[in-house]
Design an enzyme around this catalytic site. Sequence first.
Site, short mmCIF file in Angstrom:
data_model
loop_
_atom_site.label_atom_id
_atom_site.label_comp_id
_atom_site.label_asym_id
_atom_site.label_seq_id
_atom_site.Cartn_x
_atom_site.Cartn_y
_atom_site.Cartn_z
N SER A 133 0.54 -1.24 0.09
CA SER A 133 -0.09 0.00 0.08
C SER A 133 0.99 1.18 0.01
CB SER A 133 -1.04 0.01 1.06
OG SER A 133 -1.73 1.21 1.64
N TYR A 144 -2.23 -1.25 10.11
CA TYR A 144 -2.49 -1.50 8.47
C TYR A 144 -0.89 -0.98 8.09
CZ TYR A 144 -4.08 -1.58 3.95
OH TYR A 144 -4.20 -1.97 2.54
#
Length: 282
Positions: free
Chosen positions: A186, A199
């Site tokens: 990401s 995350y």
Amino acid sequence: MSDHTNQSASQTENQQSNPQTVQHSMPSLTHDDIRHFAAPDKCLDGKTILVTGAGDGIGRVAALTYARYGATVLLLGRTSSKLEYVYDEIESFGGKQPAMLPMNLEGATYAEMQKLENLIHREVGQLDGILHNAGMLGALTPLEMYDVDMFAQVMKVNFTSTFMLTQALLPLLKDAPHGSIVFTSSSVGTHPRAFWGAYALSKQAVEGMSDIFTQETQNTTNLRFNCVNPGGTRTNMRAHAYPGENPMSLKTPDDIMAGYVCLMSDESIGVRGQVVELQPKD
């Protein structure tokens, strides 16, 4: 990492007769080549690819896409009903018969993953690639307020189970002529951002794992490890992270499949240790 693949990446001189021969002098692809890959028909024919998180979102579309290009797809996910739907979709367009592998990565043990390796070896006989797509967003909150149980849960799903599954399946992948492992990262993994907590840290760890696996295997095996950053894509996870965003302003999973196919095809044999942004900012 640069926007170009490692110039020292290698290829086998005889791919089929000696799959353990280390690759040499494979021409590199730029990240732009990967993003705009024009996949030939049946470019994945003969390959068996495992997709985690295959029941929904990008994982579902990747599984369908791999099947359309000739791969036998192993569908791994926690919800059997979703896997059954993807299974039926593949059969409906005449794809090779897939296999369903229900597994909750949050609670799965390493012993269970080793049993999965034995099952694939016995029932399928080969494994040519893994797309690690399963993921969990967790909370968007300052680290000092982050619930420690949720933190552990996110790290287990996004990072620890990814490592465990990769390690458990490495014997099969090493037997493949050109094994490809693709991790999902990401933007907040490459550039950690405030409030993205577990995350961001899990994706940062995934990128580091891919880099280390590359360093440890590039001179002794034909394996290749890479990461993809899908960018803003129309998925349920994106909707939870950005509830005020207009989903119609985002690309769909289908729109970014070229890179996923390229990294599983033999066209990317020379691509190792990369983090490929599928939607780079101008």
